[in-house]
Design an enzyme around this catalytic site. Structure first.
Site, PDB file in Angstrom:
ATOM      1  N   GLY A  38     -14.022  -8.482   8.675  1.00  0.00           N
ATOM      2  CA  GLY A  38     -15.208  -7.829   8.146  1.00  0.00           C
ATOM      3  C   GLY A  38     -14.952  -7.148   6.820  1.00  0.00           C
ATOM      4  N   ASN A  46      -8.669   0.206  10.751  1.00  0.00           N
ATOM      5  CA  ASN A  46      -8.892   0.077  12.192  1.00  0.00           C
ATOM      6  C   ASN A  46      -8.064   1.061  13.009  1.00  0.00           C
ATOM      7  OD1 ASN A  46      -9.664  -3.397  13.098  1.00  0.00           O
ATOM      8  ND2 ASN A  46     -10.893  -1.836  12.111  1.00  0.00           N
ATOM      9  N   ASN A 103      -7.814  -5.913  17.864  1.00  0.00           N
ATOM     10  CA  ASN A 103      -9.253  -5.669  17.863  1.00  0.00           C
ATOM     11  C   ASN A 103      -9.985  -6.860  17.271  1.00  0.00           C
ATOM     12  OD1 ASN A 103     -11.408  -4.285  15.518  1.00  0.00           O
ATOM     13  ND2 ASN A 103     -11.898  -4.220  17.679  1.00  0.00           N
ATOM     14  N   ARG A 180     -15.223   2.126   3.232  1.00  0.00           N
ATOM     15  CA  ARG A 180     -15.400   0.694   3.467  1.00  0.00           C
ATOM     16  C   ARG A 180     -16.096   0.025   2.284  1.00  0.00           C
ATOM     17  NH1 ARG A 180     -14.075  -0.726   8.885  1.00  0.00           N
ATOM     18  NH2 ARG A 180     -14.363  -2.858   8.176  1.00  0.00           N
ATOM     19  N   HIS A 262     -18.328  -2.054  19.134  1.00  0.00           N
ATOM     20  CA  HIS A 262     -17.237  -2.988  18.869  1.00  0.00           C
ATOM     21  C   HIS A 262     -15.933  -2.288  18.508  1.00  0.00           C
ATOM     22  CE1 HIS A 262     -15.807  -7.009  18.089  1.00  0.00           C
ATOM     23  NE2 HIS A 262     -15.476  -6.730  16.847  1.00  0.00           N
ATOM     24  N   TRP A 263     -16.002  -1.043  18.063  1.00  0.00           N
ATOM     25  CA  TRP A 263     -14.812  -0.327  17.595  1.00  0.00           C
ATOM     26  C   TRP A 263     -14.385   0.717  18.618  1.00  0.00           C
ATOM     27  CZ3 TRP A 263     -17.244   0.654  12.133  1.00  0.00           C
ATOM     28  CH2 TRP A 263     -17.059  -0.484  11.324  1.00  0.00           C
TER      29      TRP A 263
END
Length: 290
Positions: A38, A46, A103, A180, A262-263
């Site tokens: 991503g 992460n 992940n 990000r 998702h994280w």
């Protein structure tokens, strides 16, 4: 434990394919952490906040895949380049066997490593990333929003994608989003992520049956004890994907984090660390109290 910083833990390793960047902290047996994919992702993005906890028990290694962070750019798509890079990394450090935690994309690569190099993986932990959706539509919402950002990288589209990654959008602070954004909009980072996420890959994801046999075959070859973890509200790799992994991985357990996307390692940090460490240290003698 002394504060572990990005620069203080940063390392590089020269491999036959290029320079790999990684973070290293702690003593003891080695543990490898593999990040997801991503915009703007890296090993530090992460797992940087989890590193101190794992480093209390392990020589913790957090790798940047080719095409991500500051590892070498890859000619092929980053997914194809990732597994050979992990093998190069372990060979370069002289590590024969270790537990691997991944992940999303990192979970998929960790599973492939366990399936194709069973002598290298002693335990496997995944956060999403493996299995096949049985009931949820494919491609999922999070991937659609990711491709929209890659095709037209605006700040608003980045925020929309990040919101799909979590259950509680309150954790998406301005600082987090800006970090990000700065990384995701670097020309070389965009070029690499576009090799993996584009309209063509999105169309391929719409045909999960075409890759079902290969995916199931890979899962059946995993011999390492495996802990599959999912966020109940994951909109990138939906929870029903875990059922296939549970059925076909020989020694598999499942943990589901409620109110989590998702994280899990970010959104449910403390619980995730407790669950992961409990599994990694299960065979320790004497028993470890967390």
């Amino acid at each position: 434990m002394t504060e572990l910083t990005y620069d203080g833990t940063g390392r590089t390793l020269e491999t036959p394919r290029g320079t790999l960047h990684f973070h290293e902290a702690g003593d003891g047996p080695p543990l490898l952490l593999l990040h997801g994919s991503g915009p703007g992702v890296s090993g530090w993005a992460n797992f940087g906040n989890n590193l101190p906890v794992f480093a209390e028990h392990f020589r913790t290694l957090v790798l940047d895949f080719p095409g991500f962070g500051t590892s070498y750019s890859c000619d092929s798509d980053p997914m194809s380049a990732a597994l050979p890079a992990v093998v190069d990394f372990l060979d370069g450090l002289g590590i024969d066997r270790l537990p691997v935690l991944g992940n999303s994309m990192g979970g998929a690569i960790a599973a492939r490593l366990a399936a194709t190099h069973p002598d290298r993986v002693s335990r496997l932990i995944t956060i999403g990333g493996i299995g096949l959706p049985l009931f949820s539509p494919s491609p999922p919402e999070g991937i659609k929003l990711l491709v929209q950002f890659v095709e037209d990288p605006t700040h608003e589209r980045l925020v929309a994608w990040m919101e799909s990654m979590v259950y509680d959008t309150g954790i998406l602070t301005d600082e987090f989003v800006d970090m990000r954004w700065r990384t995701a909009t670097k020309p070389e980072a965009l070029a690499d992520v576009r090799k993996l996420f584009n309209l063509q890959s999105l169309a391929a994801m719409g045909k999960p049956a075409a890759r079902a046999a290969e995916a199931i075959g890979m899962l059946t070859r995993i011999q390492a004890p495996t802990l599959v973890t999912f966020g109940r509200d994951d909109r990138v790799t939906p929870l029903d994907s875990s059922l296939v992994a549970m059925r076909y991985i020989k020694r598999c357990e499942l943990h589901v984090f409620h109110d989590c996307g998702h994280w899990a390692m970010i959104e449910r940090k403390d619980e995730f660390e407790n669950v992961a460490l409990s599994y990694l240290l299960r065979d320790s003698k004497p028993a470890v109290r967390l």
